[in-house]
Write a protein that holds these residues in place. Structure first.
Motif, mmCIF file in Angstrom:
data_model
loop_
_atom_site.group_PDB
_atom_site.id
_atom_site.type_symbol
_atom_site.label_atom_id
_atom_site.label_comp_id
_atom_site.label_asym_id
_atom_site.label_seq_id
_atom_site.Cartn_x
_atom_site.Cartn_y
_atom_site.Cartn_z
ATOM 1 N N ARG A 11 0.760 -1.043 0.132
ATOM 2 C CA ARG A 11 0.085 -0.037 0.064
ATOM 3 C C ARG A 11 0.905 1.368 0.007
ATOM 4 N N VAL A 12 1.903 1.169 0.773
ATOM 5 C CA VAL A 12 2.800 2.227 0.668
ATOM 6 C C VAL A 12 3.603 2.699 -0.497
ATOM 7 N N THR A 13 3.987 1.597 -1.269
ATOM 8 C CA THR A 13 4.708 1.632 -2.619
ATOM 9 C C THR A 13 3.388 1.987 -3.490
ATOM 10 N N ALA A 14 2.164 1.679 -3.345
ATOM 11 C CA ALA A 14 1.111 2.173 -4.567
ATOM 12 C C ALA A 14 0.818 3.575 -4.210
ATOM 13 N N ILE A 15 0.987 4.165 -3.001
ATOM 14 C CA ILE A 15 1.010 5.628 -2.662
ATOM 15 C C ILE A 15 2.284 6.359 -3.246
ATOM 16 N N VAL A 16 3.212 5.896 -3.282
ATOM 17 C CA VAL A 16 4.456 6.418 -3.859
ATOM 18 C C VAL A 16 4.288 6.288 -5.305
ATOM 19 N N VAL A 21 3.774 8.762 -10.692
ATOM 20 C CA VAL A 21 3.379 8.826 -12.106
ATOM 21 C C VAL A 21 2.677 10.024 -12.327
ATOM 22 N N VAL A 22 1.900 10.469 -11.582
ATOM 23 C CA VAL A 22 1.326 11.971 -11.854
ATOM 24 C C VAL A 22 2.437 12.775 -11.996
ATOM 25 N N VAL A 23 3.467 12.986 -11.329
ATOM 26 C CA VAL A 23 4.551 13.853 -11.289
ATOM 27 C C VAL A 23 5.132 13.467 -12.962
ATOM 28 N N HIS A 24 5.697 12.230 -13.029
ATOM 29 C CA HIS A 24 6.203 12.004 -14.354
ATOM 30 C C HIS A 24 5.402 12.579 -15.373
ATOM 31 N N LEU A 25 4.054 12.195 -15.480
ATOM 32 C CA LEU A 25 3.203 12.416 -16.477
ATOM 33 C C LEU A 25 2.967 14.022 -16.792
ATOM 34 N N ALA A 56 14.981 7.087 -8.677
ATOM 35 C CA ALA A 56 15.407 6.064 -8.047
ATOM 36 C C ALA A 56 14.387 5.469 -7.001
ATOM 37 N N VAL A 57 13.566 6.621 -6.385
ATOM 38 C CA VAL A 57 12.801 6.197 -5.517
ATOM 39 C C VAL A 57 11.372 5.482 -6.357
ATOM 40 N N PHE A 58 11.050 6.185 -7.551
ATOM 41 C CA PHE A 58 10.073 5.626 -8.438
ATOM 42 C C PHE A 58 10.377 4.037 -9.001
ATOM 43 N N ALA A 59 11.664 3.809 -9.156
ATOM 44 C CA ALA A 59 12.292 2.538 -9.567
ATOM 45 C C ALA A 59 11.846 1.520 -8.381
#
Length: 110
Positions: A11-16, A21-25, A56-59
């Motif tokens: 759940r934590v990784t889903a939030i991250v 994804v929003v920031v990236h897009l 790195a955090v995203f990956a």
């Protein structure tokens, strides 16, 4: 890790991932609509520690999230259990994350 810890981590990784994804897009849309070329975008990411940290955090989040999901599917469908199985999913998570971090490093050091 027990089931509750894995559930919480997923759940934590889903939030991250949702935020990343929003920031990236949004970043892509703003850059492209602003008329930046691929070379200009790479020029702006080169040597930028903030973008390296972000990706790195995203990956890492993507690697962990996906591996936990695959672990749950394999446990449910194939009945796989045990220490070796747990080590395998951790390995999958780290390898997947390493590919993403390597790509981020490529942009950083381009």
């Amino acid at each position: 890790m027990n089931g509750v810890q894995l559930w919480t981590l997923q759940r934590v990784t889903a939030i991250v991932l949702a935020v990343a994804v929003v920031v990236h897009l949004v970043t892509i849309l703003v850059a492209v609509r602003g008329g930046l070329s691929a070379a200009e975008i790479i020029g702006r990411t080169r040597g930028n520690w903030a973008w390296l940290g972000f990706y790195a955090v995203f990956a890492l989040a993507a690697g962990l999230h996906g591996a936990i999901g695959l672990r749950a599917i394999a446990a449910e469908w194939a009945g796989w259990r045990g220490r070796g199985y747990d080590l395998a999913w951790i390995g999958i998570a780290l390898v997947t994350a390493a590919f993403g971090i390597r790509a981020a490093w490529g942009l950083f050091s381009a």
